[in-house]
Every structure is written in structure tokens, then in C-alpha cells.
Design an enzyme around this catalytic site. Sequence first.
Site: not given
Ligand code: AP5
Ligand code: MG
Length: 337
Positions: A13, A88, A127, A159, A170
Site C-alpha cells: 500500500k 481498518r 522491509r 520497523r 498483525r
Molecule cells: P509496503 O509498501 O511498506 O507495504 P504496506 O502495505 O504499506 O505494509 P505496512 O506494513 O505498512 O502495512 P500495515 O497496514 O501493517 O502498516 P501501517 O503502517 O499501516 O511494502 C512492504 C515491503 O514490501 C517493503 O519492503 C517494500 O519494499 C516491499 N514491496 C512492496 N511491493 C513490492 C513488490 N511488488 N515486489 C517486491 N517487494 C515489494 O500500520 C502500522 C501500525 O499502525 C498498525 O499495526 C497499527 O498498530 C497502527 N495503525 C495504522 N493504521 C491504523 C488504523 N487505521 N487503525 C488503527 N491502528 C492503525
Molecule cells: Mg505502509
Amino acid sequence: MRIVLLGAPGSGKGTQAQRLQAKYGVPQVSSGDLLRDAVARQTELGMKARAAMEAGQLVSDEIVLGLIRERLGRPDAQNGFILDGFPRNSDQATALARLLEEIGQPLETVLLMDVRTKTLIERMAGRRVCRSCGAVHNVTSLPAPNAPCTKCGGELYQRPDDKEEVIAKRLDVYQSQTKPLIEHYQKLGQLKVIKGEGTLDLITARMEAALAKPQVKAEPKPAPVKKAASEKKPTARPAASSPVAQPVQAAASKVAKIPAKKAAKKTARKKAVVKAARKKVARKAAKKAIKKVLKKIKKSAKPAARKVVKKPVKKVVHKAVKKAARKKIGKKAARKK
Ligand code: AP5
Ligand code: MG
């Protein structure tokens, strides 16, 4: 453009949101980034959110919604946004709809990044994020495991929630709380599914293509209209009471017992079973007819001629009789109807 990127952790994402914001000129609004920023700045909100984030749990709706509301109120979000990681759960989805209505920016599309669990785990475990510019990398594409940021030379770090034990949590939270949103947005006719595996360019192209297509609103399907018996096409199938039809019906009734969840496959299977049963009936009838004909031939043929006649006749008659038997079944059924 007013979109939501929905997907499991690690589905890409953030990576794709950054590419799309460059192309469409609307900001990426990532709830995870906003929370990480609050944690890093040690704000009151950040202190509250930290424990939940490090445990792989969701932060309270109240905190996240406050951050999103504030972010969408900034000038750069007035022409649209790419929401990444928000909503979420269903309460957040409801709150978002209300907020967007308030600010007069209704949601257009929800893009779901579809990625296999095995890939998600590999991506999260590998990552690395840049401390200086925030660029997201992966050890698989870095020149060396401990290489600095390829964009700015900054230090890369892992992270805290990308540790193995938190990744599992997660993924669990995604399954139980976020996945139901797929159905929610599907019902609203706003969901588009993107295959989230392949090169970054390929995935970006898929997303752009999906965004260019007009949204087809999901409308409730009208109930299928049952045809009146008189409207039905006359068929040469065996009549219900015909002994020939019984194996067909028995086979069909077996199919009828298939559980409802296999409904999609049911029709195809039913057809196959009925077809097989019909074939069996035709074969039986043909065999019977062959026997009858051979008996007749045996009776009429002179003793000397019998040996000669037996084999070739069986071969020749087989096809013809089989055809005749099939015709007979058809005629019988038609007569009954
Ligand atoms: P990346 O693009 O970083 O993936 P992502 O979908 O953004 O993954 P996240 O881990 O950020 O998602 P998340 O939803 O768990 O975390 P968030 O920060 O929102 O890609 C991942 C890896 O893959 C990278 O290394 C990239 O280089 C690689 N990659 C990507 N595409 C690729 C491809 N095509 N081929 C090869 N490699 C590739 O949330 C973190 C925490 O915050 C949550 O756990 C929660 O505690 C809190 N939080 C966030 N939002 C909320 C909410 N709305 N409500 C409550 N708590 C929340
Ligand atoms: Mg992300």
C-alpha cells in the site's frame, strides 16, 4: 482522486501510494505514517499509540480518526487523497463515510491489494525504512544487506512491528478486523481488486488501469424468472416416469444434496452427472438392442452361415443400434410430453 488502498500488512500500500501521489498530484494519507510520526515526536497521542503498534494491535479508533480528520483538513488534501491503511475496521469505515460527507469529498474507489500470505511475510520481514527520507526498501532489492538508503544515503532501520512475532499478530488482526471491509465496499460497488504481486511498475500499471475504468455500481441481481412449463423448449429427454429417466433422476438428486456453499460449481457438476447418466442409459439400451438383433440373426441364419455372420454383424450393428436406441429414448420422451 479520492481513494482508499486496502490490503494486508506488507501488501505494498505504502509503496504504491507514493507512486500514485506523484502521478496524480494528491497526497498519500497513511494512518501508519501519521502514528509513527506521533510516536517519534513523543506527543501525547504517540505515547498512547506506541504500545498497541508494537504489539501489532490496532490503535484506538478515536486517536486514528483524530489524526485523519486533521490531515484531510490540510490544503494539499482539498483536491483529493490516497488513504493508506485507513479505514481498518467497520467502525472506521462508517466514521470515514461521515467525515467525507461533512467535508464534501465522497470516496470514489477502494483498491484492494491482493497478495499471498507467504509473500506478505517475506516482504515485511525484509522491509527496511530510511531514517532520513522515509523511503521504504527491501533487503531483497538492496545492493547489500546493510546498505544505506539508495535515495539519500541515510541509515536504514527495521520497523519494530516487522519482527517475526509481531508480523503474525498483525496478519491475525487483518483477518479478523480489516478483511470484512472487502465485502462492505463490494456491496457499495466501490471495490476494485488489484493483483499485488509482480514488479512495482506492473502493479502501478494495474492500479492506473483500474482507476481509469469507470466504476460499475453493484446492483442487486434480479431473481431468476422461472419459465412456465408451456414456455419450455420441447426436448428429447426421457420423461420423468420413464424407466430410462430413473437413473438420470437418481444422479440429479445426488447432485441436489451438494451444500449451498458449492452453489457455483453445482450447475456444472449437475450437467456432467446427468450427461454421464444419460450416456449410461444409452449404452445399456444399445447393448440390449444388439443382443436382440443378434438373437434374430442367429434364428434366421442357416447353421453354416452363423459363424460368418456373427462377428461382422456385431461390429456393424453396434453403431447403428446405438444410434437407434438413442433415437428411441428421445422419441419415447417426446411422446410422453
Ligand atoms: P509496503 O509498501 O511498506 O507495504 P504496506 O502495505 O504499506 O505494509 P505496512 O506494513 O505498512 O502495512 P500495515 O497496514 O501493517 O502498516 P501501517 O503502517 O499501516 O511494502 C512492504 C515491503 O514490501 C517493503 O519492503 C517494500 O519494499 C516491499 N514491496 C512492496 N511491493 C513490492 C513488490 N511488488 N515486489 C517486491 N517487494 C515489494 O500500520 C502500522 C501500525 O499502525 C498498525 O499495526 C497499527 O498498530 C497502527 N495503525 C495504522 N493504521 C491504523 C488504523 N487505521 N487503525 C488503527 N491502528 C492503525
Ligand atoms: Mg505502509
